[in-house]
Design an enzyme around this catalytic site. Structure first.
Site, PDB file in Angstrom:
ATOM      1  N   THR A  22      16.837  51.217  14.128  1.00 59.78           N
ATOM      2  CA  THR A  22      18.267  50.923  14.235  1.00 59.78           C
ATOM      3  C   THR A  22      18.967  51.843  15.220  1.00 59.78           C
ATOM      4  OG1 THR A  22      18.322  50.069  11.980  1.00 59.78           O
ATOM      5  CG2 THR A  22      20.417  50.732  12.923  1.00 59.78           C
TER       6      THR A  22
ATOM      7  N   THR B 220      14.831  53.914   9.944  1.00 60.51           N
ATOM      8  CA  THR B 220      14.962  54.693   8.706  1.00 60.51           C
ATOM      9  C   THR B 220      14.090  54.192   7.561  1.00 60.51           C
ATOM     10  OG1 THR B 220      16.882  53.358   8.016  1.00 60.51           O
ATOM     11  CG2 THR B 220      17.323  55.378   9.271  1.00 60.51           C
ATOM     12  N   ASP B 221      13.737  52.900   7.557  1.00 65.56           N
ATOM     13  CA  ASP B 221      13.058  52.345   6.383  1.00 65.56           C
ATOM     14  C   ASP B 221      11.720  53.000   6.098  1.00 65.56           C
ATOM     15  OD1 ASP B 221      15.169  50.686   5.960  1.00 65.56           O
ATOM     16  OD2 ASP B 221      14.163  48.845   6.594  1.00 65.56           O
TER      17      ASP B 221
ATOM     18  N   LYS C  58      14.222  57.940   1.708  1.00 67.31           N
ATOM     19  CA  LYS C  58      15.404  57.090   1.842  1.00 67.31           C
ATOM     20  C   LYS C  58      15.708  56.502   0.478  1.00 67.31           C
ATOM     21  CE  LYS C  58      17.373  53.194   4.374  1.00 67.31           C
ATOM     22  NZ  LYS C  58      17.204  52.184   5.449  1.00 67.31           N
TER      23      LYS C  58
END
Length: 407
Positions: free
Chosen positions: A75, A151-152, A228
């Site tokens: 992202t 980020t995932d 996360k």
């Protein structure tokens, strides 16, 4: 551009007015978020200068350190496709840096694009290639390395590099919850904080992301202790079973919180072998042990189980576990995340220990998975069984408090 103070809905709001429809006011608030208003009263407004600066090249300056920025996509390197509404990975590393001119006041930046993927497409062989590239950058004398990443799965990749790479300089993973072209993007502050961290007195792999939902500071998380924990909040990342290493502010100030590996404390080393046939299995009521047999029959010799509570599965698993543990490594972690696995409290746990299960201490399930993949890539099964409980890169907190055993 105008900076506007308004009264709306009984409150006072202040920010920079953004282009919008004639009958609507959109403010870029100081927190970094946008707010739209139809019914409002203007209390104060003034003109402010907005400078657009996109350098064509990055000129080196002797008084600044040098950072290698390696982009893998995600992202932070994405834009919204307004035809479909989807976020797609489009930016190069150079474009990320050019979009944040403040970086050039912090360090000399050398940027390259290694991958251009969303993080769900990351694979173990990509980790190996990334680790080798970071190793080259550190060997070539860069003061620090920043890896932009989706980020995932960023905590998986950070853990992978932490085990593969002993680094004498900071290696900083950074991402964004909002794409760089969104008004509420967290990309710029995360990148600025990561650049400061990459020049700091640090010698390990970390994750740097927003510490709160506002643009206040970022936390520096140890790569093997971070996760996360929210789908969309800007402060989605948390340190689990260990405090963040520090707070880093956009002005460069760092408040260190926890013990850390220091710059030049370790020699540069690379251990870049990985065994991909390791399974992470989440136990739930009624799940049978056949799932272990399924993977074992296909050549898997490493298993990380997300058990319940202190680290349990059904007693129906014990005999299967005992048979498979003869030539495999079975590590027990907890779905609770916070706290420590202890299979000596209840009978089921004691049976599992006797059957050959190894307690994963306070490791995150994802970290235990990466560690076991790394161990089986570099050692045989028997050595891996001994080393899985060793604290190698800070993945296990050696401090055992009373609260860890409270039930």
């Amino acid at each position: 551009m105008k900076r506007v103070k308004i009264k709306a809905k009984g409150r006072v709001f202040e920010g920079v007015a953004l282009p919008s429809d004639d009958n609507k006011l959109v403010l870029k608030l100081d927190s970094g978020y946008n707010a739209g208003f139809y019914d409002y009263e203007i209390l104060e407004e003034k003109e402010v200068e907005m400078h657009e600066f996109v350098p064509q090249r990055f000129e080196s300056r002797e008084n600044l350190g040098t950072i290698k920025v390696i982009s893998t996509g995600g992202t932070i390197a994405s834009k919204v496709d307004y035809k479909t509404g989807a976020v797609t990975s489009q930016f190069s590393a150079e474009e990320i840096v050019a979009d944040i001119p403040e970086l050039l006041e912090i360090a000399n930046i050398d940027a390259e694009l290694l991958y251009n993927i969303l993080s769900e497409n990351m694979k173990p062989d990509y980790w190996v290639k990334l680790a080798r590239r970071v190793h080259e950058a550190v060997r070539d004398g860069y003061d620090g390395v920043v890896v932009t990443h989706g980020t995932d799965t960023m905590h998986y990749s950070a853990s992978a590099l932490a085990f593969m790479l002993r680094t004498p300089v900071p290696v900083v993973f950074v991402g964004a919850q909002r794409s760089s072209d969104r008004p509420s993007s967290d990309a710029a502050m995360n990148m600025i904080c990561s650049a400061h961290t990459a020049l700091s007195d640090l010698g390990e792999v970390t994750i740097v992301m927003h510490g709160t939902t506002a643009d206040e500071f970022c936390y520096i998380h140890r790569g093997v202790k971070a996760r996360k924990n929210h789908t969309s909040r800007r402060d989605a990342f948390e340190s689990v079973n260990y405090s963040p290493l520090g707070k880093v502010f956009p002005d460069g100030r760092i408040d260190w919180i926890a013990e850390r590996f220091r710059r030049n404390e370790r020699e540069l080393e690379l251990y870049d072998k990985f065994e991909e046939k390791v399974a992470l299995i989440k136990y739930y009521p009624g799940l049978g042990p056949e799932i272990l047999e399924f993977f074992h029959d296909r050549g898997y010799r490493g298993f990380v189980i997300e058990g319940t509570g202190l680290g349990h599965v059904s007693t129906d698993w014990v005999e299967t576990v005992k048979r498979i543990a003869e030539d495999s490594v079975i590590v027990m972690t907890s779905q609770c995340l916070w706290g420590r696995v202890c299979d000596r409290v209840y009978d089921t746990g004691r049976y599992l220990l006797r059957a050959g299960v190894i307690e994963g201490e306070d490791m995150l399930p994802e970290t235990a998975l990466i560690k076991l993949m790394w161990l089986l890539g570099n050692f045989d099964v028997e050595d891996a069984k001994m080393l899985v409980k060793e604290n190698i890169v800070g993945e296990i907190n050696p401090m055992l408090g009373y609260e860890d055993l409270t039930i």
